[in-house]
Design an enzyme around this catalytic site. Structure first.
Site, PDB file in Angstrom:
ATOM      1  N   LEU A  96       0.901  -1.194   0.125  1.00 48.49           N
ATOM      2  CA  LEU A  96       0.108   0.021  -0.110  1.00 48.49           C
ATOM      3  C   LEU A  96       0.774   1.397   0.210  1.00 48.49           C
ATOM      4  O   LEU A  96       1.893   1.161   0.499  1.00 48.49           O
ATOM      5  CB  LEU A  96      -0.884  -0.066   1.026  1.00 48.49           C
ATOM      6  CG  LEU A  96      -1.928  -0.942   1.332  1.00 48.49           C
ATOM      7  CD1 LEU A  96      -2.486  -0.892   2.729  1.00 48.49           C
ATOM      8  CD2 LEU A  96      -3.106  -1.014   0.132  1.00 48.49           C
ATOM      9  N   ASP A  97       0.444   2.348  -0.798  1.00 53.99           N
ATOM     10  CA  ASP A  97       1.133   3.610  -0.760  1.00 53.99           C
ATOM     11  C   ASP A  97       1.061   4.211   0.873  1.00 53.99           C
ATOM     12  O   ASP A  97       0.298   3.993   1.538  1.00 53.99           O
ATOM     13  CB  ASP A  97       0.398   4.577  -1.786  1.00 53.99           C
ATOM     14  CG  ASP A  97       1.361   5.685  -1.964  1.00 53.99           C
ATOM     15  OD1 ASP A  97       1.232   6.778  -1.437  1.00 53.99           O
ATOM     16  OD2 ASP A  97       2.425   5.501  -2.628  1.00 53.99           O
ATOM     17  N   THR A  98       1.900   5.117   0.989  1.00 53.67           N
ATOM     18  CA  THR A  98       2.266   5.713   2.163  1.00 53.67           C
ATOM     19  C   THR A  98       1.048   6.530   2.453  1.00 53.67           C
ATOM     20  O   THR A  98       0.588   6.695   3.735  1.00 53.67           O
ATOM     21  CB  THR A  98       3.489   6.753   2.112  1.00 53.67           C
ATOM     22  OG1 THR A  98       4.716   5.808   1.765  1.00 53.67           O
ATOM     23  CG2 THR A  98       3.752   7.230   3.458  1.00 53.67           C
ATOM     24  N   SER A 100      -1.930   6.246   1.417  1.00 49.73           N
ATOM     25  CA  SER A 100      -3.398   5.272   1.467  1.00 49.73           C
ATOM     26  C   SER A 100      -3.297   4.571   2.716  1.00 49.73           C
ATOM     27  O   SER A 100      -2.414   4.189   3.499  1.00 49.73           O
ATOM     28  CB  SER A 100      -3.381   4.431   0.390  1.00 49.73           C
ATOM     29  OG  SER A 100      -2.222   3.410   0.536  1.00 49.73           O
TER      30      SER A 100
END
Length: 283
Positions: A96-98, A100
Site C-alpha cells: 500500500l502507498d504511504t 493510503s
C-alpha cells in the site's frame, strides 16, 4: 519457547493507517512478535561442575578444602546471552502507498509460500478514492503543492456515474479479453550483419588483424569440441616432450650415435647384392 516459535506460521491481515509506510507496519509487527516470544519462560540454564574452596571441620579445627559444586553456566544468563529470538521471516503480499490506508496481508514463516496461491485466487478488492474538485497538485495528493485552481460547478453526480461506468466497462472487458497471439504482435526487423569484405588490393593481409591470429584461435573452433583437451593434459604432454628433447641433447654420445652419424654422412657403404645368374635356354 522453541515450540511456540516452531508453530508460528501462516497469513494474517493488518490495517495500515494513512501516512505510515507499509514497511514500518511490518517492522512493528515483527518487533511485537519477537517481544512476546522472548517473554516466554526460558529453559533452565545448563549446569557445570566446579571445584570451589570451602571450610570443613577437621582434627585441628576448620580446614580449607576443595568441594565439588554444581553451578549454573553464566553464558545462559539472559543478561549475558540476550534475547533468544532476534529475527522472524515476515513478508507482505500486496503493498500500500504511504498516503493510503487499508488492510494488507502479512505472512510469517512458511506462510510466505502461500502468497502465490493467494494471488492466483484473484480475490476481489474494494478501493475507496477520495478527491477534491477544483484543485490540482504536483503529486496528485491533498498535501502537495497547488499548481492549478478552477471552478467545478459543472460537475454533477450523473456525469460522475457515467464516467465511472465507462471505466468499469473497459476494465471488465480487459479482464475477459484473451491475450493477443504472438502473430499479431509487432515484429522486430533485424539488419543482417555485414560480412567481412576481402581487400581488393594485392598487398598481403596483416596477420595480427586476420582471423588466423593465435589470440582468437582455439582447438574447438577449428577441429571441434571433441578434440578439445584439458589444460593439465596439454601441459603434461608438452613438459614430457621438452624433457625428452633435453635428454637427447645433453646425454653422452654412444656407439649407436657415431654409427648413425657415419651412415648419414656416407662413410659406411654396404656391398651391393650379386646379380642373379641368367637362365640359359636349351636348344
Amino acid at each position: 519457547m522453541r515450540a511456540a516459535r516452531a508453530g508460528l506460521h501462516g497469513l494474517f491481515a493488518v490495517y495500515k493507517p494513512a501516512g505510515i509506510r507499509w514497511r514500518a507496519v511490518r517492522d512493528a509487527v515483527e518487533t511485537k512478535l519477537l517481544n512476546d516470544l522472548n517473554l516466554l519462560e526460558r529453559p533452565a540454564p545448563r549446569q557445570q561442575i566446579r571445584f570451589l574452596p570451602g571450610e570443613v571441620e577437621g582434627k585441628d579445627g576448620k580446614e580449607l578444602m576443595l568441594t565439588v559444586t554444581q553451578v549454573p553456566t553464566l553464558a545462559d544468563h539472559p543478561l549475558v546471552s540476550g534475547p533468544v529470538f532476534t529475527h522472524l521471516k515476515i513478508g507482505a503480499g500486496h503493498l500500500l502507498d504511504t498516503k493510503s490506508s487499508g488492510v494488507f496481508v502479512l505472512g510469517v514463516g512458511r506462510g510466505n509460500k502461500l502468497f502465490k496461491d493467494l494471488f492466483d485466487a484473484h480475490l476481489s478488492r474494494i478501493y475507496t478514492v477520495r478527491g477534491l474538485f477544483g484543485k490540482a497538485t504536483d503529486d496528485f495528493s491533498d498535501t502537495g503543492k497547488l499548481i492549478e485552481k478552477t471552478t467545478f460547478d459543472h460537475i454533477t453526480g450523473e456525469k460522475l456515474e457515467r464516467i465511472l461506468a465507462v471505466i468499469q466497462g473497459s476494465n471488465h472487458k480487459a479482464l475477459l479479453q484473451p491475450p493477443p497471439s504472438p502473430s499479431f504482435l509487432p515484429m522486430r526487423h533485424y539488419c543482417p550483419s555485414k560480412e567481412s569484405e576481402e581487400p581488393e588490393s594485392s598487398q598481403p593481409i596483416c596477420f595480427s588483424k586476420s582471423p588466423a591470429n593465435p589470440r582468437v584461435w582455439t582447438v574447438a573452433r577449428s577441429m571441434g569440441s571433441d578434440y578439445q583437451q584439458p589444460l593439465w593434459r596439454v601441459a603434461l604432454i608438452s613438459l614430457s616432450l621438452m624433457a625428452f628433447l633435453l635428454w637427447c641433447v645433453l646425454r653422452e654420445e654412444t656407439e649407436v650415435d657415431r654409427f648413425l652419424e657415419d651412415l648419414m654422412e656416407g662413410k659406411i657403404q654396404f656391398p651391393e647384392p650379386p646379380a642373379p645368374p641368367s637362365e640359359q635356354k636349351k636348344p
